[in-house]
Write a protein that holds these residues in place. Structure first.
Motif, short mmCIF file in Angstrom:
data_model
loop_
_atom_site.label_atom_id
_atom_site.label_comp_id
_atom_site.label_asym_id
_atom_site.label_seq_id
_atom_site.Cartn_x
_atom_site.Cartn_y
_atom_site.Cartn_z
N ILE A 180 -40.25 -73.80 -28.40
CA ILE A 180 -40.84 -73.18 -29.59
C ILE A 180 -42.30 -72.79 -29.31
O ILE A 180 -42.79 -71.78 -29.79
N SER A 181 -42.97 -73.60 -28.47
CA SER A 181 -44.35 -73.27 -28.09
C SER A 181 -44.41 -71.96 -27.33
O SER A 181 -45.32 -71.15 -27.52
N VAL A 182 -43.43 -71.73 -26.43
CA VAL A 182 -43.36 -70.46 -25.70
C VAL A 182 -43.12 -69.32 -26.68
O VAL A 182 -43.77 -68.26 -26.62
N GLU A 183 -42.19 -69.55 -27.60
CA GLU A 183 -41.85 -68.55 -28.62
C GLU A 183 -43.09 -68.16 -29.42
O GLU A 183 -43.35 -66.97 -29.65
N ARG A 184 -43.89 -69.16 -29.80
CA ARG A 184 -45.08 -68.92 -30.61
C ARG A 184 -46.15 -68.18 -29.80
O ARG A 184 -46.84 -67.29 -30.31
N ILE A 185 -46.30 -68.53 -28.53
CA ILE A 185 -47.29 -67.86 -27.67
C ILE A 185 -46.86 -66.41 -27.41
O ILE A 185 -47.68 -65.49 -27.42
N LEU A 186 -45.56 -66.21 -27.20
CA LEU A 186 -45.06 -64.85 -26.97
C LEU A 186 -45.26 -63.97 -28.20
O LEU A 186 -45.48 -62.76 -28.09
N GLN A 187 -45.17 -64.58 -29.41
CA GLN A 187 -45.43 -63.82 -30.64
C GLN A 187 -46.80 -63.16 -30.59
O GLN A 187 -46.98 -62.02 -31.00
N TYR A 188 -47.80 -63.91 -30.09
CA TYR A 188 -49.17 -63.41 -30.06
C TYR A 188 -49.49 -62.70 -28.74
O TYR A 188 -50.65 -62.36 -28.48
N SER A 189 -48.46 -62.50 -27.90
CA SER A 189 -48.65 -61.73 -26.66
C SER A 189 -48.20 -60.28 -26.85
O SER A 189 -48.30 -59.48 -25.92
N LYS A 190 -47.68 -59.97 -28.04
CA LYS A 190 -47.14 -58.63 -28.29
C LYS A 190 -47.76 -58.00 -29.54
O LYS A 190 -47.09 -57.33 -30.31
N ILE A 191 -49.03 -58.31 -29.76
CA ILE A 191 -49.71 -57.74 -30.93
C ILE A 191 -50.06 -56.28 -30.65
O ILE A 191 -50.44 -55.93 -29.53
N ARG A 192 -49.92 -55.46 -31.67
CA ARG A 192 -50.28 -54.04 -31.53
C ARG A 192 -51.76 -53.92 -31.13
O ARG A 192 -52.63 -54.52 -31.75
N SER A 193 -52.02 -53.16 -30.09
CA SER A 193 -53.37 -53.09 -29.52
C SER A 193 -54.19 -51.96 -30.13
O SER A 193 -53.67 -51.01 -30.69
N GLU A 194 -55.52 -52.09 -29.99
CA GLU A 194 -56.43 -51.00 -30.33
C GLU A 194 -56.28 -49.88 -29.29
O GLU A 194 -55.57 -50.03 -28.30
N ALA A 195 -57.03 -48.82 -29.49
CA ALA A 195 -57.06 -47.72 -28.51
C ALA A 195 -57.64 -48.24 -27.19
O ALA A 195 -58.30 -49.29 -27.18
N PRO A 196 -57.42 -47.55 -26.07
CA PRO A 196 -57.92 -48.03 -24.78
C PRO A 196 -59.45 -48.18 -24.79
O PRO A 196 -60.15 -47.45 -25.47
#
Length: 1502
Positions: free
Chosen positions: A1218-1234
């Motif tokens: 579940i810890s991996v699942e939670r970390i992966l959630q915040y590894s795929k946040i929509r990013s700002e412009a470059p």
């Protein structure tokens, strides 16, 4: 080498002495008589004492006794199942012993050779159980909720004696091949009854209920229960019967819900009263007080308090743990007898074989029940200690002194709560291994001594050698753990600071710099993690290889000494070595956990012993006894007690009821400190402070709680609609509420992030007014609001609702001074002047400098106004108010809130259902595409194959009996065994190192992915995500990945491979085992499938419920001064207790669910083991090899542990995933412009001119929402000063954010010096612009680092910037100069000084474009005037865009942009706008000049 006859003589001598004591014919009778005499003696003593007390009471008040008797006659009793069962068991025990006594009178023989002792013992048994029955019969007539301690002690001793005697009797019957008699069957019946009574003695409760007059039902409560009746709640665990507690079937209702649908938080039952945070907090504080009184110390020992807190429950757990450890060694002890039985079957009856099987099974059942109970008890005890420690840390955090608070950042304290407390909780689980360890070692050596005589000494020596390896390992591990925690603290401190100030980092384009800082801190942490894990891998190799090393050394010694190694002895020894592996394997973990717990306990103890705010700093005087509300005599105060010069000195102040006292002075003169001494936040060095009445406090930096606006205003008080409406109206919040779709129920983001500075300030003022206090302390409450709103607040609040209250207010705005009854002018920590406005002007000492600066500003407005119009027509007050009811507001928050139905901060993301395969796949393939995983599995499989092969070789090649000669020489047997064993150990080393390397690299990769994703996220993500959620992932979840998860997954593979090996060995001997193994495995899988949905959701819920505890604590820390001032400590502490219980509920039921599953799996594996034993006994002679059958039993002994560990490890690994699942959630946040677009990089000198052109600019926050900015088309010429003004929601803040691309436009464009900013990278844009925000932000570190974090400028340039922003002398006065410390949030600098430092950054940067967002709100008028001159001078040929509430800062602008409803209402020079009387700007100027007219007349010299 010893001669063989010596060895045989020694063995004979040993066997004669080993059982000499146990074979004493009357040992049983002697033991029972001693215990019974003790019981009866104590019972008699209690009876005599009770009779004496009854006689005394009878003489003193006979009438009272009669009344009590009359009352008791109306009370009925409802008997519980446990009480009835107690009576039945007592009768059964009494009856069996009475029958035995009658049988002895009829001439029946006994094992005891002395008839007198036999008769005496049995008579004593009958008397004892008769007395027990009498006491049990009398219990319903007493007031006790529990059975008497004496009775419970007797049942406990009786159970121990029964189990020992029954076991010995059965053993001797088997050894002597004698038949079972009446005595043996009576013992078995007595054992069953004693077992039940033992269970009752542990639980202790009678379960009786009194019914009064047939209607009212009252459970019997003792004093301890009623004391905390306010915490009483229903819980499944509290209502469980003894049988349900043993089998964990009390969880069945929860599983019934969990299997149908994903569990929600409100569907999880409450915890028991004794597990609730309120009860535990009270109990722990009681222990702390006890230790404090005992030692006479102000800082009691945390260790002693924890010992007192856990000792009772820990003792019960220890009893279960020792029982489990003892029972686990029965199997290895009986293996030799079992192999002997199979070898010499023709000479022995089947009955002996079945009794051996029964003994095996009985021991496994006792082991299973005891093990499950101690594991559950340890988890429960951990929960209790965690709740108590978190509560203590929270309470301490609320009362920390300012100096102590600066030495502990929020990041550190998050680690205290999440990591350190967890490590102490883990130690509680390992605590039982301390008691089990000596029992396991002693029993192992004893069994080895029984089988191989002196060879056991070699085993003991080998064991000690292996254990001695722990000393250097543990020493280094402790050091590494300490360094890991220090590195983690530094990383969490920096992470917390970055998240808190994310907007500043993005605006200043420092996000990349701070990303590298976090990465470097993580690199340091990883370095220590690698050293620690590498050491752990080495210790894993040593201790997996320990059984091999011990067995090779032991068997080698036996060969040298000539001790015959038979198959039975070898297998018994191998089984013992396998059992010995458990304590040896746990020892490094235990020592590591002890090291971690010691470090964590010391850290928490150090924190709990830090200085607190002085509780006696203020004397509270009743209102009727004092003429003054506030009185300070000879006051001397300091934020730092070690500082040579105090912060405040020589303070003399007397404030009568209803007075209005204004405090003014330059930046850093001690204004806020003066208020702090009244609320007791600053340390008092001398003098007295007396307060008469309740107080309310409004701090300079707004403190807003996460929640809705109404909750922030009510602040724990009852809702009163009239009072509330009055307060809201006075604080000019009505129009704000109209903007929100949910009105005052609109949710505020973390730290009020979605509110403007003015809104936050007005909500604070409303909170204070609603309290209806006697004394109001307002720290510069008007700085964050515009001129009109400030005027309204002063009129409606200070001079309206608070006209009869005592008000002490700090202000930089001179127009609010004339109405004050007393004005205090602060200078260098002293009251330089005091008096009314006119008096101070006449003194001509320094006050006129402040007033003069304001007069000049006002004069500049009058000049512009007069030059613009020759004739002025006064506008009515109504018109003015309606035109200018301007409220500071950030429209983006409005739209977001509307979009989310009034809720900006959404519920935390929570996956439902099983953890997706992609989560496992992401984790396993993160490093080298998962190439190392098959290698790890191959290494583990090779270890298992080689281990089985080595054991198989020893069983096959060893002779079955001592009379049989081995076919192969023992030296050769031992050599082959050693080679196989060493090979298996090397496989373990390879596996351990690969797991550590892969695990740490994976954790690092996932951390980097999450870190980059978070720091590149848009500001909208941080507005709607509480910091606690992110920190929880960076702290607790990352810890799981760093230290646990790789090991958990490797244990899954290990346990699966081990159980496959065990099944293969067992099935090779008797394939019929599959007949039962297959259906049992199917049942196990069904149980797992039934368990997983509930357990998974409970694990997720417990993780989600952890963040609110940390978030609430962080909020409470930042607002501690407000909480104290409002006397709200109790309410906030109770809220903390509630949050802890919300976390405890799913956590407790999750660990209970794990025991529910383990218990059932253990029972099923015991069934398989029992079936295989019966099969081996039943199969005809010659079909199986006794040695290989013994090997099967050797492996089968651990079948229950292995089968449970497979499921347990799989479930535990899934929970940890579940810890991996939670970390992966915040590894795929929509990013700002470059950050950088290589093909569109601007020139190095861009922007050179500084012109800003808006072309048809439109901005909206979502596709379905209306535009916030509509068709904005205008140009800010380069090198000009442009002021931006507008009404509520007009889009001022949105426009500024659009320039920095915090918000991207929907249509249109912004062009700066012919470059479309949407085409270039964010870093290129933001790094070329400067902004001074409304909320000044400082970072922990030094002054130089805050001015120039990228180290781009020389010291000379930095000093020049400091001199220009009026801080040069302040910094020079400090010892460290530019290296002077800046603590977290810049708390050791005043708000005004922080704003000046922010100005210093912009002066250094010298951008062509500068944006000022009310940058001088927190400085006095004189300093403001100087700053405006500096900005004018330094940015003479640069573009300056200003949003300001002080009109004179806009009046000097070259152009003024007036926004209205997202459109351009006016855009022209101030002169042209003032010429039109109907213009918005014109009305704003008139309002300001009219309000200040009276002051102007006062300040004009006569």
């Amino acid at each position: 080498m010893f001669p063989s006859n010596f060895a045989s003589k020694f063995e004979l001598l040993y066997s004669n002495t080993a059982w000499q004591l146990l074979e004493s014919p009357c040992l049983r009778e002697h033991t029972f008589m001693v215990v019974q005499l003790g019981f009866l003696g104590l019972l008699l003593f209690q009876l005599v004492r009770r009779i004496i007390s009854l006689i005394i009471r009878h003489r003193s008040d006979q009438t009272e006794l009669r009344d009590q008797g009359a009352q008791k006659s109306n009370i009925g009793i409802k008997f519980s199942i446990s009480y009835k069962a107690t009576v039945v068991c007592s009768i059964l025990q009494f009856g069996t012993h009475l029958m035995m006594l009658l049988n002895m009178l009829n001439g029946s023989e006994t094992l005891c050779t002395s008839p007198v002792q036999a008769f005496s013992s049995e008579i004593m048994q009958v008397v004892s159980w008769a007395s027990t029955l009498l006491v049990v019969y009398k219990i319903p007539h007493t007031e006790h909720a529990k059975f008497p301690w004496l009775l419970r002690a007797w049942w406990f001793c009786s159970f121990l004696l029964c189990i020992i005697c029954t076991a010995l009797d059965i053993y001797f019957r088997i050894i002597n091949t004698s038949k079972f008699g009446l005595q043996d069957y009576v013992d078995l019946v007595g054992l069953l009854a004693s077992t039940f009574l033992f269970g009752i003695s542990i639980r202790g409760k009678t379960g009786l209920v009194h019914t009064v007059s047939g209607d009212i039902i009252e459970p019997l409560l003792n004093g301890k229960d009623t004391r905390h009746s306010q915490y009483k709640r229903e819980s499944l665990y509290a209502k469980a019967t003894l049988l349900q507690l043993i089998t964990f079937s009390w969880l069945n209702p929860l599983f019934a819900v969990g299997i149908k649908k994903p569990l929600e938080q409100d569907e999880v039952p409450d915890v028991d009263i004794k597990d609730s945070a309120g009860f535990l907090s009270f109990k722990f504080e009681k222990n702390l007080k006890h230790v404090k009184q005992e030692k006479g110390s102000t800082n009691p020992s945390l260790y002693k308090a924890m010992f007192l807190f856990i000792r009772k429950k820990a003792a019960i757990n220890a009893l279960f743990a020792v029982t489990s450890a003892g029972a686990s060694y029965v199997g290895p002890y009986l293996i030799d007898d079992f192999v002997s039985f199979l070898t010499n079957r023709e000479n022995q009856s089947l009955q002996r074989g079945y009794f051996l099987a029964l003994a095996f099974l009985g021991a496994k059942m006792v082991e299973t029940i005891a093990q499950r109970q101690w594991v559950f008890g340890a988890r429960q005890l951990g929960l209790r200690l965690r709740a108590a420690l978190i509560t203590q840390i929270y309470k301490k955090g609320l009362h920390l002194s300012s100096q102590s608070r600066q030495s502990h950042t929020s990041g550190e304290i998050i680690n205290y709560m999440s990591v350190d407390v967890q490590r102490i909780t883990d130690f509680i689980w390992y605590l039982n291994t301390i008691w089990m360890f000596p029992v396991q070692i002693s029993l192992a050596i004893y069994i080895l001594h029984t089988n191989i005589g002196l060879g056991s000494l070699a085993a003991l020596a080998a064991t000690l050698i292996v254990m001695s390896c722990n000393i250097p390992i543990t020493k280094n591990q402790k050091r590494y753990q300490s360094m890991i925690m220090t590195a983690k603290d530094d990383r969490m401190k920096a992470t917390s600071e970055v998240l808190r100030n994310m907007k500043t980092l993005k605006l200043q384009a420092w996000d990349n710099q701070y990303l590298h800082k976090l990465e470097s801190l993580r690199k340091v942490e990883c370095n220590w993690l690698w050293k620690s894990l590498r050491l752990a891998a080495t210790s894993a190799f040593i201790f997996w290889g320990a059984p091999t090393f011990i067995s090779v050394l032991t068997f080698g010694t036996c060969v040298l000494m000539g001790i015959q190694l038979t198959a039975g002895r070898v297998l018994s020894a191998l089984a013992t070595f396998r059992m010995l592996q458990d304590p040896i394997f746990n020892l490094p973990d235990l020592l590591s956990v002890i090291a971690q717990a010691k470090v964590s306990s010391d850290r928490i103890a150090s924190f709990l012993q830090d200085d607190e705010i002085q509780h006696d700093a203020i004397d509270y005087v009743p209102k009727e006894e004092s003429d003054f509300d506030v009185e300070i005599e000879n006051g001397k105060f300091s934020w730092n007690s070690e500082s040579i010069s105090p912060t405040l000195d020589g303070i003399e102040l007397k404030v009568s009821k209803g007075m209005k006292v204004a405090i003014c002075g330059t930046v850093g003169s001690g204004k806020s400190s003066l208020l702090s001494c009244i609320i007791g936040e600053i340390q008092k060095l001398a003098g007295t402070v007396k307060i008469s009445g309740t107080k309310a406090y409004v701090p300079q930096s707004p403190w807003i709680l996460t929640g809705n606006i109404r909750e922030n205003i009510l602040f724990g008080n009852q809702w009163d609609s009239c009072k509330y409406e009055r307060t809201v109206k006075a604080c000019a919040l009505t129009k704000d509420f109209e903007l929100f779709s949910c009105g005052d129920l609109t949710e505020i983001g973390e730290r009020g992030i979605n509110m403007s500075g003015g809104q936050k300030q007005r909500i604070q003022i409303a909170r204070a007014i609603y309290q209806d206090a006697d004394i109001y302390l307002l720290d510069d409450p008007f700085s964050a609001v515009d001129a009109h709103t400030g005027s309204q607040l002063f009129k409606e609040c200070l001079m309206g609702l608070l006209k009869d209250k005592t008000v002490i207010y700090v202000t930089h705005q001179v127009e609010f001074l004339p109405v004050a009854d007393l004005i205090l002018v602060m200078e260098n920590g002293r009251i330089a002047q005091a008096g009314r406005f006119e008096e101070l002007l006449k003194q001509n000492i320094g006050f006129e400098v402040l007033v003069g600066a304001h007069s000049q500003a006002l004069e500049s407005i009058m000049t512009v106004e007069n030059s613009s119009r020759t004739s002025k027509k006064p506008t009515s007050e109504t018109e003015s108010t309606s035109s200018n009811s301007q409220v500071e507001h950030e429209p983006d928050s409005t739209e977001e809130i509307k979009e989310n139905g009034g809720k900006l901060v959404q519920e935390e993301e929570r996956e439902k259902g099983s953890i997706g395969k992609e989560v496992y796949w992401s984790y396993l393939t993160a490093v080298k595409g998962g190439a190392l995983v098959p290698v790890i599995i191959l290494a583990q499989s090779s270890f298992q194959v080689l281990q089985v092969a080595s054991n198989y070789w020893m069983a096959w090649s060893s002779p079955p009996t001592i009379h049989t000669q081995p076919e192969i020489e023992m030296n050769a047997i031992l050599l082959v065994y050693s080679l196989l064993a060493v090979g298996s150990s090397l496989c373990v080393l390879l596996r351990a190192m690969l797991v550590v390397i892969t695990g740490l690299q994976t954790a690092q990769k996932l951390f980097n992915d999450m870190l980059h994703s978070i720091l590149r996220a848009p500001m909208s993500f941080f507005d709607s995500t509480p910091t606690g959620r992110i920190l929880n992932r960076a702290s607790s979840d990352q810890s799981v990945l760093d230290l646990e998860l790789a090991m958990r997954l490797s244990w899954c593979a290990l346990s699966i491979i081990q159980i496959l090996g065990t099944i293969l060995v067992m099935s090779q001997v008797a394939w019929q085992v599959f007949v039962i193994f297959i259906p049992v495995t199917a049942i196990c899988i069904w149980y797992q499938q039934y368990y997983i949905p509930t357990a998974r959701e409970l694990a997720r819920l417990s993780e989600i419920q952890k963040a609110p505890i940390l978030h609430h604590f962080a909020e409470s820390l930042s607002g501690a001064a407000t909480i104290h001032a409002f006397d709200q400590e109790t309410r906030f502490t109770n809220l903390n207790l509630s949050l802890i219980d919300n976390y405890s509920r799913p956590w407790f039921h999750n660990v209970s669910a794990m025991e529910w599953l383990s218990y059932r799996l253990n029972l099923l594996s015991n069934l398989v083991f029992a079936f295989s034993l019966v099969l081996l006994v039943t199969l005809p002679e010659g079909i199986i090899n006794p040695s290989i059958a013994g090997l099967a039993v050797t492996y089968g002994i651990n079948l229950n542990v292995l089968q449970a560990s497979v499921i347990w490890n799989i479930c535990n690994a899934e929970n940890k995933m579940i810890s991996v699942e939670r970390i992966l959630q915040y590894s795929k946040i929509r990013s700002e412009a470059p950050l950088v677009v290589e093909e569109c990089r601007p020139a190095n000198n861009w922007p050179e001119v500084g012109s800003i052109c808006f072309k048809n600019l439109q901005i909206r926050y979502a596709e379905h929402l209306p535009s916030v900015l509509k068709n904005i088309s205008c140009t800010f010429p380069g090198g000009k000063k442009v002021g931006v003004v507008g009404r509520t929601g007009s889009g001022k803040s949105t426009l500024i954010q659009a320039i920095f691309r915090i918000i991207e436009p929907t249509e249109g464009s912004i062009i700066i010096d012919d470059v479309d900013i949407s085409r270039i990278g964010l870093h290129d844009l933001r790094s070329r612009l400067s902004i001074i925000p409304q909320d000044p932000t400082l970072f922990e570190g030094i002054v130089r680092g805050n001015l120039d974090p990228l180290l781009q400028y020389t010291d000379k340039q930095v000093w020049e910037a400091l001199d220009k922003c009026q801080l040069g002398d302040v910094v020079r006065a400090k010892e460290e100069k530019l290296d002077s410390t800046v603590v977290e949030n810049g708390e050791n600098w005043s708000v005004g000084q922080r704003q000046l430092l922010c100005l210093g950054r912009s002066l250094l940067k010298k951008s062509s474009i500068l944006v000022l967002d009310e940058a001088t709100a927190s400085v006095d008028s004189a300093t403001d005037g100087i700053i405006q001159k500096i900005i004018t001078q330094e940015f003479k040929n640069r573009t300056v865009v200003t949003i300001a509430h002080r009109i004179h800062t806009v009046i000097d602008s070259d152009l003024v942009l007036v926004l209205n409803d997202g459109r351009i209402a006016e855009y022209d020079t101030p002169k042209n706008l003032l010429e039109r009387e109907d213009s918005f700007f014109s009305k704003l100027i008139k309002e300001y000049s009219m309000r200040s007219h009276n002051l102007n007349s006062l300040t004009t010299p006569s």
